[in-house]
Design a protein around this motif. Sequence first.
Motif, mmCIF file in Angstrom:
data_model
loop_
_atom_site.group_PDB
_atom_site.id
_atom_site.type_symbol
_atom_site.label_atom_id
_atom_site.label_comp_id
_atom_site.label_asym_id
_atom_site.label_seq_id
_atom_site.Cartn_x
_atom_site.Cartn_y
_atom_site.Cartn_z
ATOM 1 N N TYR B 31 110.670 55.556 12.716
ATOM 2 C CA TYR B 31 110.346 54.929 14.641
ATOM 3 C C TYR B 31 109.465 53.613 13.908
ATOM 4 O O TYR B 31 109.032 53.589 13.027
ATOM 5 C CB TYR B 31 109.688 55.872 14.921
ATOM 6 C CG TYR B 31 108.912 55.310 16.307
ATOM 7 C CD1 TYR B 31 107.946 54.474 16.440
ATOM 8 C CD2 TYR B 31 109.425 55.992 16.887
ATOM 9 C CE1 TYR B 31 107.041 54.269 17.708
ATOM 10 C CE2 TYR B 31 109.279 55.115 18.804
ATOM 11 C CZ TYR B 31 107.842 54.590 18.740
ATOM 12 O OH TYR B 31 107.869 53.909 20.076
ATOM 13 N N LEU B 45 105.504 46.812 24.881
ATOM 14 C CA LEU B 45 106.610 47.311 24.159
ATOM 15 C C LEU B 45 107.828 46.670 24.227
ATOM 16 O O LEU B 45 108.555 45.982 25.338
ATOM 17 C CB LEU B 45 107.488 48.992 24.343
ATOM 18 C CG LEU B 45 107.710 49.553 23.395
ATOM 19 C CD1 LEU B 45 108.092 49.749 21.890
ATOM 20 C CD2 LEU B 45 108.251 50.895 24.171
ATOM 21 N N TYR B 48 112.531 49.454 20.437
ATOM 22 C CA TYR B 48 112.321 50.214 20.044
ATOM 23 C C TYR B 48 113.304 50.943 18.558
ATOM 24 O O TYR B 48 114.494 51.225 19.592
ATOM 25 C CB TYR B 48 110.885 51.544 20.204
ATOM 26 C CG TYR B 48 111.360 51.984 21.353
ATOM 27 C CD1 TYR B 48 111.676 51.989 22.549
ATOM 28 C CD2 TYR B 48 111.980 53.805 21.199
ATOM 29 C CE1 TYR B 48 112.382 53.012 23.760
ATOM 30 C CE2 TYR B 48 113.052 54.945 21.880
ATOM 31 C CZ TYR B 48 112.865 54.006 23.069
ATOM 32 O OH TYR B 48 112.989 54.927 23.871
ATOM 33 N N VAL B 50 113.984 55.069 16.951
ATOM 34 C CA VAL B 50 113.668 56.031 16.107
ATOM 35 C C VAL B 50 114.250 56.490 14.941
ATOM 36 O O VAL B 50 114.212 57.569 14.180
ATOM 37 C CB VAL B 50 114.445 57.280 16.805
ATOM 38 C CG1 VAL B 50 113.005 56.885 18.835
ATOM 39 C CG2 VAL B 50 115.295 57.155 17.907
ATOM 40 N N GLN B 57 115.316 49.432 24.636
ATOM 41 C CA GLN B 57 114.267 48.854 25.226
ATOM 42 C C GLN B 57 113.367 49.232 24.921
ATOM 43 O O GLN B 57 113.660 50.794 25.749
ATOM 44 C CB GLN B 57 115.201 48.250 26.290
ATOM 45 C CG GLN B 57 117.002 47.490 26.494
ATOM 46 C CD GLN B 57 117.248 47.055 27.515
ATOM 47 O OE1 GLN B 57 116.203 47.288 28.765
ATOM 48 N NE2 GLN B 57 118.179 46.174 26.709
ATOM 49 N N PRO B 97 108.609 60.668 16.425
ATOM 50 C CA PRO B 97 107.176 61.422 17.641
ATOM 51 C C PRO B 97 109.012 62.031 18.095
ATOM 52 O O PRO B 97 109.936 62.259 17.597
ATOM 53 C CB PRO B 97 107.059 59.837 18.694
ATOM 54 C CG PRO B 97 108.274 59.555 18.491
ATOM 55 C CD PRO B 97 109.034 59.284 16.648
ATOM 56 N N ASN B 98 108.092 63.096 19.242
ATOM 57 C CA ASN B 98 109.105 64.505 20.376
ATOM 58 C C ASN B 98 108.590 64.525 21.304
ATOM 59 O O ASN B 98 107.698 62.788 21.313
ATOM 60 C CB ASN B 98 109.197 65.330 19.781
ATOM 61 C CG ASN B 98 107.216 65.870 19.537
ATOM 62 O OD1 ASN B 98 106.887 65.920 20.710
ATOM 63 N ND2 ASN B 98 107.184 67.245 18.539
ATOM 64 N N ARG B 99 108.817 64.559 22.410
ATOM 65 C CA ARG B 99 108.992 63.583 23.688
ATOM 66 C C ARG B 99 106.911 64.397 24.067
ATOM 67 O O ARG B 99 106.515 63.385 24.525
ATOM 68 C CB ARG B 99 109.599 64.843 24.818
ATOM 69 C CG ARG B 99 110.573 63.779 24.873
ATOM 70 C CD ARG B 99 111.749 64.502 25.981
ATOM 71 N NE ARG B 99 112.943 63.108 25.516
ATOM 72 C CZ ARG B 99 113.119 61.679 26.906
ATOM 73 N NH1 ARG B 99 111.468 61.366 27.063
ATOM 74 N NH2 ARG B 99 114.051 61.181 26.956
ATOM 75 N N LEU B 100 106.995 65.163 22.563
ATOM 76 C CA LEU B 100 105.136 66.029 23.562
ATOM 77 C C LEU B 100 104.441 65.116 22.842
ATOM 78 O O LEU B 100 103.240 64.266 23.519
ATOM 79 C CB LEU B 100 105.406 67.477 23.247
ATOM 80 C CG LEU B 100 105.994 68.258 24.116
ATOM 81 C CD1 LEU B 100 106.045 69.633 23.635
ATOM 82 C CD2 LEU B 100 105.165 67.868 25.335
ATOM 83 N N PHE B 101 104.653 64.523 21.557
ATOM 84 C CA PHE B 101 103.308 64.594 20.750
ATOM 85 C C PHE B 101 103.830 63.096 20.056
ATOM 86 O O PHE B 101 105.134 62.701 19.398
ATOM 87 C CB PHE B 101 102.660 65.199 19.456
ATOM 88 C CG PHE B 101 102.520 66.054 20.165
ATOM 89 C CD1 PHE B 101 102.755 67.707 20.565
ATOM 90 C CD2 PHE B 101 101.018 66.601 20.951
ATOM 91 C CE1 PHE B 101 102.948 68.879 20.642
ATOM 92 C CE2 PHE B 101 100.860 67.516 21.410
ATOM 93 C CZ PHE B 101 101.886 69.148 21.688
ATOM 94 N N ILE B 102 103.476 62.059 19.096
ATOM 95 C CA ILE B 102 103.587 60.897 18.615
ATOM 96 C C ILE B 102 102.479 60.784 17.880
ATOM 97 O O ILE B 102 101.139 61.178 18.547
ATOM 98 C CB ILE B 102 103.798 59.095 19.760
ATOM 99 C CG1 ILE B 102 104.256 58.907 19.055
ATOM 100 C CG2 ILE B 102 102.353 58.912 20.637
ATOM 101 C CD1 ILE B 102 104.448 57.186 19.920
ATOM 102 N N ASN B 103 102.823 60.337 16.577
ATOM 103 C CA ASN B 103 101.511 60.098 16.002
ATOM 104 C C ASN B 103 101.256 58.534 15.278
ATOM 105 O O ASN B 103 101.575 57.293 15.968
ATOM 106 C CB ASN B 103 102.309 60.483 14.014
ATOM 107 C CG ASN B 103 103.390 62.006 14.334
ATOM 108 O OD1 ASN B 103 102.061 62.691 15.026
ATOM 109 N ND2 ASN B 103 103.988 62.237 13.567
ATOM 110 N N GLU B 104 99.958 58.651 14.892
ATOM 111 C CA GLU B 104 99.970 57.580 14.823
ATOM 112 C C GLU B 104 100.483 56.317 14.523
ATOM 113 O O GLU B 104 101.711 56.717 13.336
ATOM 114 C CB GLU B 104 98.680 57.060 14.215
ATOM 115 C CG GLU B 104 97.980 55.707 13.470
ATOM 116 C CD GLU B 104 97.064 55.849 12.461
ATOM 117 O OE1 GLU B 104 97.435 57.261 11.411
ATOM 118 O OE2 GLU B 104 96.118 54.994 11.565
ATOM 119 N N GLN B 105 100.328 55.356 14.826
ATOM 120 C CA GLN B 105 100.672 53.486 14.488
ATOM 121 C C GLN B 105 101.328 53.261 13.560
ATOM 122 O O GLN B 105 99.447 52.534 13.879
ATOM 123 C CB GLN B 105 101.567 52.995 15.822
ATOM 124 C CG GLN B 105 102.992 54.223 16.901
ATOM 125 C CD GLN B 105 103.503 53.052 17.623
ATOM 126 O OE1 GLN B 105 103.362 51.580 17.451
ATOM 127 N NE2 GLN B 105 104.458 53.694 18.560
#
Lengths: 112, 116
Positions: B31, B45, B48, B50, B57, B97-105
């Motif tokens: 990502y 934003l 982006y 994936v 967009q 990420p998935n739709r529920l969780f995203i990790n640190e950017q």
Amino acid sequence: RKEVEQDPGPFNVPEGATVAFNCTYSNSASQSFFWYRQDCRKEPKLLMSVYSSGNEDGRFTAQLNRASQYISLLIRDSKLSDSATYLCAVNDYGGSQGNLIFGKGTKLSVKP
Amino acid sequence: NAGVTQTPKFQVLKTGQSMTLQCAQDMNHEYMSWYRQDPGMGLRLIHYSVGAGITDQGEVPNGYNVSRSTTEDFPLRLLSAAPSQTSVYFCASSTTPNRLFINEQFFGPGTRLTVL
């Protein structure tokens, strides 16, 4: 647009003080929450992830209140080096694939 | 690891000029994203991705193009610069990420762009 709101401050506190910031979010389905720190003219850097049970890292404590849809950051024994802008970030569940929405930041100034 | 790198650090353009902001990461993150940061507006934003070959967009995509031919690189192109595009641009990356969780950017150091 789903919103993430923060008090812009500035919060001016003396060294050694305890200070707390709140951040409200509008998407009740959000699952990932973060606090970032941004120094002047620098990039944001992760300070803490915020877990449902709350979490602590030294002088920093983060809490999540799902019922009222806010996250908080508590800084104890403030240091001069804590002066920065603190950004909260929440995932845009249901919108773009897991993108983060950032608040506009809360500025903290710790004085001697 | 160098993390996320961006070039150039500073750029001045004239209205109507085009340019490409470079972003690269060496963490094998799927990502990647581009944000702009303006006073009083926070981070917004732009685009982006994936994964390689996939872009989409964000909130403020007009006037910008992106492509993702490799996992490592995610350039942002300004097609015809306008004064409203004067801003600080940050590139970021994270694990998928998935739709529920995203990790640190992880953020790059930013590019400060002025359009005259």
